[in-house]
Design a protein around this motif. Structure first.
Motif, short mmCIF file in Angstrom:
data_model
loop_
_atom_site.label_atom_id
_atom_site.label_comp_id
_atom_site.label_asym_id
_atom_site.label_seq_id
_atom_site.Cartn_x
_atom_site.Cartn_y
_atom_site.Cartn_z
N GLY A 87 0.83 -1.20 0.00
CA GLY A 87 0.00 0.00 0.00
C GLY A 87 0.86 1.24 0.00
O GLY A 87 2.08 1.19 -0.09
N HIS A 88 0.23 2.37 0.11
CA HIS A 88 0.99 3.62 0.13
C HIS A 88 1.32 4.01 1.57
O HIS A 88 0.67 3.55 2.51
N LEU A 89 2.33 4.83 1.71
CA LEU A 89 2.76 5.32 3.02
C LEU A 89 2.23 6.73 3.22
O LEU A 89 2.21 7.53 2.28
N CYS A 90 1.83 7.04 4.43
CA CYS A 90 1.35 8.38 4.77
C CYS A 90 2.34 9.02 5.74
O CYS A 90 2.84 8.36 6.65
N GLY A 91 2.60 10.30 5.55
CA GLY A 91 3.50 11.02 6.44
C GLY A 91 2.98 11.00 7.87
O GLY A 91 1.78 10.99 8.12
N THR A 92 3.90 11.00 8.82
CA THR A 92 3.54 10.96 10.23
C THR A 92 4.72 11.45 11.07
O THR A 92 5.76 11.85 10.54
N VAL A 93 4.60 11.41 12.36
CA VAL A 93 5.67 11.77 13.29
C VAL A 93 6.24 10.48 13.86
O VAL A 93 5.49 9.63 14.35
N ALA B 160 10.07 8.03 4.77
CA ALA B 160 9.42 9.35 4.76
C ALA B 160 9.50 10.00 3.39
O ALA B 160 8.56 10.69 2.97
N LEU B 161 10.60 9.77 2.68
CA LEU B 161 10.72 10.32 1.33
C LEU B 161 9.70 9.71 0.38
O LEU B 161 9.25 10.35 -0.56
N GLN B 162 9.33 8.47 0.62
CA GLN B 162 8.36 7.78 -0.23
C GLN B 162 6.92 8.09 0.17
O GLN B 162 6.00 7.96 -0.63
N ALA B 163 6.71 8.51 1.40
CA ALA B 163 5.37 8.73 1.93
C ALA B 163 4.69 9.95 1.31
O ALA B 163 5.36 10.91 0.92
N GLU B 164 3.38 9.88 1.26
CA GLU B 164 2.58 11.03 0.85
C GLU B 164 2.40 11.94 2.05
O GLU B 164 2.13 11.48 3.14
N GLY B 165 2.58 13.24 1.86
CA GLY B 165 2.42 14.18 2.94
C GLY B 165 3.75 14.43 3.65
O GLY B 165 4.81 14.01 3.20
N LEU C 66 19.82 15.32 -4.30
CA LEU C 66 19.15 14.33 -5.16
C LEU C 66 17.71 14.73 -5.46
O LEU C 66 17.00 14.01 -6.15
N GLY C 67 17.27 15.86 -4.90
CA GLY C 67 15.93 16.36 -5.19
C GLY C 67 14.94 16.25 -4.05
O GLY C 67 13.78 16.63 -4.19
N ALA C 68 15.36 15.74 -2.91
CA ALA C 68 14.45 15.61 -1.77
C ALA C 68 14.19 16.99 -1.16
O ALA C 68 15.07 17.85 -1.13
N ARG C 69 12.97 17.17 -0.70
CA ARG C 69 12.65 18.38 0.06
C ARG C 69 12.72 17.99 1.53
O ARG C 69 11.80 17.42 2.08
N ILE C 70 13.88 18.28 2.12
CA ILE C 70 14.15 17.83 3.49
C ILE C 70 14.78 18.98 4.26
O ILE C 70 15.53 19.77 3.71
N ARG C 71 14.42 19.08 5.53
CA ARG C 71 14.91 20.18 6.34
C ARG C 71 15.30 19.64 7.72
O ARG C 71 14.57 18.85 8.31
N ALA C 72 16.43 20.07 8.20
CA ALA C 72 16.86 19.72 9.55
C ALA C 72 16.69 20.96 10.41
O ALA C 72 17.27 22.00 10.13
#
Length: 70
Positions: A10-16, A32-37, A61-67
């Motif tokens: 199934g698909h992955l959903c963003g979470t904490v 998390a990179l694969q998850a929706e949201g 590589l194109g990820a929208r990621i923030r620390a």
């Protein structure tokens, strides 16, 4: 002789989530990179200690990621 077969699920959903250790935390980042949201990963000190610039590498590589540095 060991084989690992991965079938699409199934698909992955963003979470904490919390990173339990270095490899588990890195796996959560990839998931998390694969998850929706949006996903938030807490307790990332293992990841930051084990990978010099994972957020920068993934961003290049194109990820929208923030620390946040918290």
């Amino acid at each position: 002789g060991r084989v690992l077969t991965i079938a699409p699920g199934g698909h992955l959903c963003g979470t904490v989530v919390e990173a339990p250790d270095l490899r588990g935390g890195a796996a959560l980042v990839i998931a998390a990179l694969q998850a929706e949201g949006q996903s938030s990963i807490h307790r990332t000190h293992h990841i930051q200690r084990g990978y010099a610039d994972l957020t920068g590498d993934l961003a290049r590589l194109g990820a929208r990621i923030r620390a946040d540095g918290k």
